[in-house]
Scaffold this motif. Structure first.
Motif, PDB file in Angstrom:
ATOM      1  N   ILE A   1      57.443  34.012  61.294  1.00 28.11           N
ATOM      2  CA  ILE A   1      57.061  32.751  61.926  1.00 28.11           C
ATOM      3  C   ILE A   1      57.599  31.607  61.072  1.00 28.11           C
ATOM      4  O   ILE A   1      57.553  31.667  59.841  1.00 28.11           O
ATOM      5  CB  ILE A   1      55.531  32.593  62.038  1.00 28.11           C
ATOM      6  CG1 ILE A   1      54.927  33.643  62.980  1.00 28.11           C
ATOM      7  CG2 ILE A   1      55.154  31.195  62.549  1.00 28.11           C
ATOM      8  CD1 ILE A   1      53.402  33.619  63.005  1.00 28.11           C
ATOM      9  N   ALA A   2      58.118  30.578  61.733  1.00 31.96           N
ATOM     10  CA  ALA A   2      58.474  29.335  61.054  1.00 31.96           C
ATOM     11  C   ALA A   2      57.808  28.184  61.799  1.00 31.96           C
ATOM     12  O   ALA A   2      57.716  28.200  63.031  1.00 31.96           O
ATOM     13  CB  ALA A   2      59.988  29.144  61.020  1.00 31.96           C
ATOM     14  N   VAL A   3      57.338  27.199  61.043  1.00 29.64           N
ATOM     15  CA  VAL A   3      56.619  26.054  61.617  1.00 29.64           C
ATOM     16  C   VAL A   3      57.124  24.779  60.944  1.00 29.64           C
ATOM     17  O   VAL A   3      57.382  24.769  59.738  1.00 29.64           O
ATOM     18  CB  VAL A   3      55.090  26.201  61.407  1.00 29.64           C
ATOM     19  CG1 VAL A   3      54.366  24.924  61.787  1.00 29.64           C
ATOM     20  CG2 VAL A   3      54.555  27.370  62.225  1.00 29.64           C
ATOM     21  N   ALA A   4      57.285  23.716  61.741  1.00 30.25           N
ATOM     22  CA  ALA A   4      57.714  22.418  61.202  1.00 30.25           C
ATOM     23  C   ALA A   4      57.097  21.314  62.046  1.00 30.25           C
ATOM     24  O   ALA A   4      56.532  21.568  63.128  1.00 30.25           O
ATOM     25  CB  ALA A   4      59.236  22.312  61.207  1.00 30.25           C
ATOM     26  N   ASP A   5      57.211  20.071  61.571  1.00 31.96           N
ATOM     27  CA  ASP A   5      56.693  18.926  62.308  1.00 31.96           C
ATOM     28  C   ASP A   5      57.221  18.933  63.739  1.00 31.96           C
ATOM     29  O   ASP A   5      58.376  19.319  63.992  1.00 31.96           O
ATOM     30  CB  ASP A   5      57.112  17.616  61.636  1.00 31.96           C
ATOM     31  CG  ASP A   5      56.287  17.312  60.399  1.00 31.96           C
ATOM     32  OD1 ASP A   5      55.067  17.522  60.441  1.00 31.96           O
ATOM     33  OD2 ASP A   5      56.857  16.870  59.391  1.00 31.96           O
ATOM     34  N   ARG A   6      56.395  18.497  64.658  1.00 33.62           N
ATOM     35  CA  ARG A   6      56.755  18.482  66.078  1.00 33.62           C
ATOM     36  C   ARG A   6      58.032  17.669  66.299  1.00 33.62           C
ATOM     37  O   ARG A   6      58.194  16.563  65.803  1.00 33.62           O
ATOM     38  CB  ARG A   6      55.610  17.865  66.896  1.00 33.62           C
ATOM     39  CG  ARG A   6      55.882  17.879  68.398  1.00 33.62           C
ATOM     40  CD  ARG A   6      55.732  19.279  68.965  1.00 33.62           C
ATOM     41  NE  ARG A   6      56.006  19.316  70.401  1.00 33.62           N
ATOM     42  CZ  ARG A   6      57.025  19.971  70.958  1.00 33.62           C
ATOM     43  NH1 ARG A   6      57.882  20.650  70.205  1.00 33.62           N
ATOM     44  NH2 ARG A   6      57.207  19.962  72.257  1.00 33.62           N
ATOM     45  N   GLY A   7      58.962  18.282  67.036  1.00 33.30           N
ATOM     46  CA  GLY A   7      60.212  17.621  67.381  1.00 33.30           C
ATOM     47  C   GLY A   7      61.295  17.734  66.334  1.00 33.30           C
ATOM     48  O   GLY A   7      62.372  17.142  66.501  1.00 33.30           O
ATOM     49  N   SER A   8      61.061  18.494  65.275  1.00 28.99           N
ATOM     50  CA  SER A   8      62.038  18.533  64.184  1.00 28.99           C
ATOM     51  C   SER A   8      62.984  19.729  64.240  1.00 28.99           C
ATOM     52  O   SER A   8      64.001  19.741  63.545  1.00 28.99           O
ATOM     53  CB  SER A   8      61.326  18.517  62.830  1.00 28.99           C
ATOM     54  OG  SER A   8      60.517  19.669  62.660  1.00 28.99           O
ATOM     55  N   MET A   9      62.680  20.733  65.057  1.00 32.40           N
ATOM     56  CA  MET A   9      63.556  21.899  65.144  1.00 32.40           C
ATOM     57  C   MET A   9      64.653  21.674  66.186  1.00 32.40           C
ATOM     58  O   MET A   9      64.407  21.157  67.269  1.00 32.40           O
ATOM     59  CB  MET A   9      62.752  23.161  65.490  1.00 32.40           C
ATOM     60  CG  MET A   9      61.937  23.708  64.345  1.00 32.40           C
ATOM     61  SD  MET A   9      61.184  25.311  64.764  1.00 32.40           S
ATOM     62  CE  MET A   9      60.321  25.674  63.237  1.00 32.40           C
ATOM     63  N   TYR A  10      65.841  22.085  65.841  1.00 32.50           N
ATOM     64  CA  TYR A  10      67.014  21.970  66.714  1.00 32.50           C
ATOM     65  C   TYR A  10      66.804  22.788  67.979  1.00 32.50           C
ATOM     66  O   TYR A  10      66.268  23.895  67.936  1.00 32.50           O
ATOM     67  CB  TYR A  10      68.232  22.476  65.945  1.00 32.50           C
ATOM     68  CG  TYR A  10      69.554  22.396  66.660  1.00 32.50           C
ATOM     69  CD1 TYR A  10      70.210  21.184  66.804  1.00 32.50           C
ATOM     70  CD2 TYR A  10      70.152  23.545  67.154  1.00 32.50           C
ATOM     71  CE1 TYR A  10      71.439  21.112  67.446  1.00 32.50           C
ATOM     72  CE2 TYR A  10      71.390  23.491  67.790  1.00 32.50           C
ATOM     73  CZ  TYR A  10      72.025  22.271  67.936  1.00 32.50           C
ATOM     74  OH  TYR A  10      73.242  22.209  68.577  1.00 32.50           O
ATOM     75  N   ASP A  11      67.242  22.242  69.105  1.00 33.19           N
ATOM     76  CA  ASP A  11      67.114  22.941  70.384  1.00 33.19           C
ATOM     77  C   ASP A  11      68.364  23.791  70.616  1.00 33.19           C
ATOM     78  O   ASP A  11      69.437  23.260  70.891  1.00 33.19           O
ATOM     79  CB  ASP A  11      66.958  21.935  71.520  1.00 33.19           C
ATOM     80  CG  ASP A  11      66.838  22.612  72.883  1.00 33.19           C
ATOM     81  OD1 ASP A  11      66.783  23.856  72.939  1.00 33.19           O
ATOM     82  OD2 ASP A  11      66.812  21.887  73.894  1.00 33.19           O
TER      83      ASP A  11
ATOM     84  N   ALA B   1      71.189  22.413  57.030  1.00 35.54           N
ATOM     85  CA  ALA B   1      69.745  22.677  57.042  1.00 35.54           C
ATOM     86  C   ALA B   1      68.966  21.557  57.718  1.00 35.54           C
ATOM     87  O   ALA B   1      68.079  21.805  58.541  1.00 35.54           O
ATOM     88  CB  ALA B   1      69.245  22.901  55.618  1.00 35.54           C
ATOM     89  N   ASN B   2      69.284  20.306  57.384  1.00 38.89           N
ATOM     90  CA  ASN B   2      68.539  19.187  57.952  1.00 38.89           C
ATOM     91  C   ASN B   2      68.846  18.935  59.419  1.00 38.89           C
ATOM     92  O   ASN B   2      68.094  18.247  60.102  1.00 38.89           O
ATOM     93  CB  ASN B   2      68.800  17.914  57.144  1.00 38.89           C
ATOM     94  CG  ASN B   2      68.107  17.941  55.797  1.00 38.89           C
ATOM     95  OD1 ASN B   2      67.084  18.596  55.621  1.00 38.89           O
ATOM     96  ND2 ASN B   2      68.668  17.241  54.823  1.00 38.89           N
ATOM     97  N   ASP B   3      69.969  19.474  59.904  1.00 38.17           N
ATOM     98  CA  ASP B   3      70.263  19.402  61.330  1.00 38.17           C
ATOM     99  C   ASP B   3      69.465  20.459  62.097  1.00 38.17           C
ATOM    100  O   ASP B   3      69.015  20.224  63.221  1.00 38.17           O
ATOM    101  CB  ASP B   3      71.760  19.620  61.582  1.00 38.17           C
ATOM    102  CG  ASP B   3      72.619  18.589  60.885  1.00 38.17           C
ATOM    103  OD1 ASP B   3      72.361  17.384  61.067  1.00 38.17           O
ATOM    104  OD2 ASP B   3      73.543  18.993  60.149  1.00 38.17           O
ATOM    105  N   LEU B   4      69.304  21.609  61.486  1.00 35.88           N
ATOM    106  CA  LEU B   4      68.582  22.704  62.136  1.00 35.88           C
ATOM    107  C   LEU B   4      67.078  22.483  62.102  1.00 35.88           C
ATOM    108  O   LEU B   4      66.364  22.836  63.044  1.00 35.88           O
ATOM    109  CB  LEU B   4      68.942  24.029  61.478  1.00 35.88           C
ATOM    110  CG  LEU B   4      70.423  24.427  61.597  1.00 35.88           C
ATOM    111  CD1 LEU B   4      70.724  25.643  60.730  1.00 35.88           C
ATOM    112  CD2 LEU B   4      70.797  24.697  63.045  1.00 35.88           C
ATOM    113  N   VAL B   5      66.594  21.921  61.005  1.00 35.32           N
ATOM    114  CA  VAL B   5      65.172  21.582  60.863  1.00 35.32           C
ATOM    115  C   VAL B   5      65.114  20.227  60.161  1.00 35.32           C
ATOM    116  O   VAL B   5      65.336  20.144  58.951  1.00 35.32           O
ATOM    117  CB  VAL B   5      64.383  22.634  60.054  1.00 35.32           C
ATOM    118  CG1 VAL B   5      62.894  22.305  60.051  1.00 35.32           C
ATOM    119  CG2 VAL B   5      64.598  24.026  60.615  1.00 35.32           C
ATOM    120  N   ALA B   6      64.823  19.177  60.915  1.00 38.18           N
ATOM    121  CA  ALA B   6      64.910  17.826  60.375  1.00 38.18           C
ATOM    122  C   ALA B   6      63.810  17.527  59.362  1.00 38.18           C
ATOM    123  O   ALA B   6      63.993  16.709  58.465  1.00 38.18           O
ATOM    124  CB  ALA B   6      64.866  16.805  61.513  1.00 38.18           C
ATOM    125  N   SER B   7      62.658  18.168  59.499  1.00 40.83           N
ATOM    126  CA  SER B   7      61.526  17.884  58.618  1.00 40.83           C
ATOM    127  C   SER B   7      61.582  18.733  57.350  1.00 40.83           C
ATOM    128  O   SER B   7      61.924  19.916  57.393  1.00 40.83           O
ATOM    129  CB  SER B   7      60.209  18.161  59.347  1.00 40.83           C
ATOM    130  OG  SER B   7      59.109  18.064  58.467  1.00 40.83           O
TER     131      SER B   7
END
Length: 327
Positions: free
Chosen positions: A115-125, A268-274
């Motif tokens: 499982i991976a979790v990050a701030d809402r809206g921060s994961m690349y679609d 990395a910051n493009d794939l997960v911004a937070s």
């Protein structure tokens, strides 16, 4: 009703990882009766059901952005499903109840529940393109490797940065026909390969770890797995780079229509911004950094790794559970 808050604003977020590990433990535990029995769909179904049940108790308002539905025809943990108990932070959730269903079904090492979790809206679609050409390595590779360069150049540059011979470099690659030339180029450069039957996430995490015998992980694998891996890489301080890899002209056109630049290198910051993101994995079968689920006297033992990028914390969790009372 309270206003939504982010993981960074939600004070008890440091406990979130320890709640999430119960969900990966549950998925690993429920899939173990299927290890080596040749039925990867049954193993995956058991893991999905267990993970979903435990996620419903986690103190978060999560939305699954990388789920099971499209990839594995699963009725649960699909993209857009809301998980958690409705309290706490709003967050993006990426799940892979079994990274390595075939490994599980055949009783091979390297299967994980993740499982991976990050701030809402921060994961690349990644919805437009399922595959991505990726490069992952540890902190020594920062500013040293570049996916745009030939693999031989990257191997030699990484060897210089590590102050080792090229022959000491070990490169993980999924064992697929599409990688025949890549594998030949790695060996021609003088490095050794570690061919992966499956386990895209495990390969990337191993390459990013400072204490691994894998130096680099390259090749075309799942875009969702790349995003999950990015959460771990951010905690480990390593490098991940990727370029979308449409499998055919139809998918290429869908990606262009969706506004994707297929030449863009995603880091990395493009794939997960937070930076406030978590990576949690429990071993199903033995992997390099966690053991698989095992009977330990009257208990069943599960080993997990828990990473938090914001603090750079990496925890190793060993749980002994009485299977007659476990829930």
């Amino acid at each position: 009703m309270t206003e939504p808050v982010s993981l960074g604003e939600w004070q008890p977020d440091r406990n979130l990882a320890m709640e999430l590990v119960r969900a990966t433990e549950a998925a690993a535990m429920r899939s173990t009766p299927w290890i080596g029995r040749g039925d990867k769909l049954a193993a995956d179904g058991a893991a999905v059901d267990a993970m979903r049940r435990f996620l419903s108790t986690v103190n978060m308002r999560g939305t699954v952005v990388i789920g099971e539905g499209e990839k594995d025809d699963a009725p649960w943990l699909y993209n857009g499903e809301v998980v958690g108990n409705g309290e706490g932070a709003e967050c993006d959730v990426a799940v892979d109840p079994i990274d390595g269903t075939r490994l599980t079904a055949e009783g091979r090492p390297g299967a994980l529940s993740v499982i991976a979790v990050a701030d809402r809206g921060s994961m690349y679609d990644p919805s437009a393109v399922f595959y991505m050409d990726k490069l992952v390595c540890g902190p020594v590779g920062v500013g040293v490797v570049d996916i745009r360069r030939p693999i031989g150049e990257n191997i030699r540059a990484l060897a210089r940065a590590k102050q080792v011979d090229v022959s000491d470099i070990r490169v993980a690659v999924l064992d697929r026909p599409r990688h025949e030339q890549l594998i030949a180029d790695i060996r021609a450069a003088g490095a050794g390969t570690r061919l992966l039957m499956d386990g895209d996430v495990a390969g990337g995490v191993n390459a990013a770890r400072w204490d691994s015998n894998i130096d680099l992980c390259v090749g075309i694998g799942g875009t969702p797995e790349g995003i999950i891996t990015a959460c771990a890489v951010k905690a480990l301080g390593g490098v991940i780079q990727g370029r979308l890899w449409p499998k055919d002209d139809e998918e290429r056109q869908r990606a262009i229509d969706a506004g994707h630049d297929l030449d863009r290198v995603l880091e990395a910051n493009d794939l997960v911004a937070s930076d406030n993101c978590y990576f949690v994995a429990t071993g199903i079968t033995d992997a390099e950094f966690v053991d698989g689920v095992k009977r330990n006297g009257p208990f069943v033992r599960a080993e997990s790794i828990v990473m938090r990028a914001h603090s750079g914390t990496i925890r190793h969790v060993t749980s002994d559970m009485d299977p007659n009372r476990w829930s």
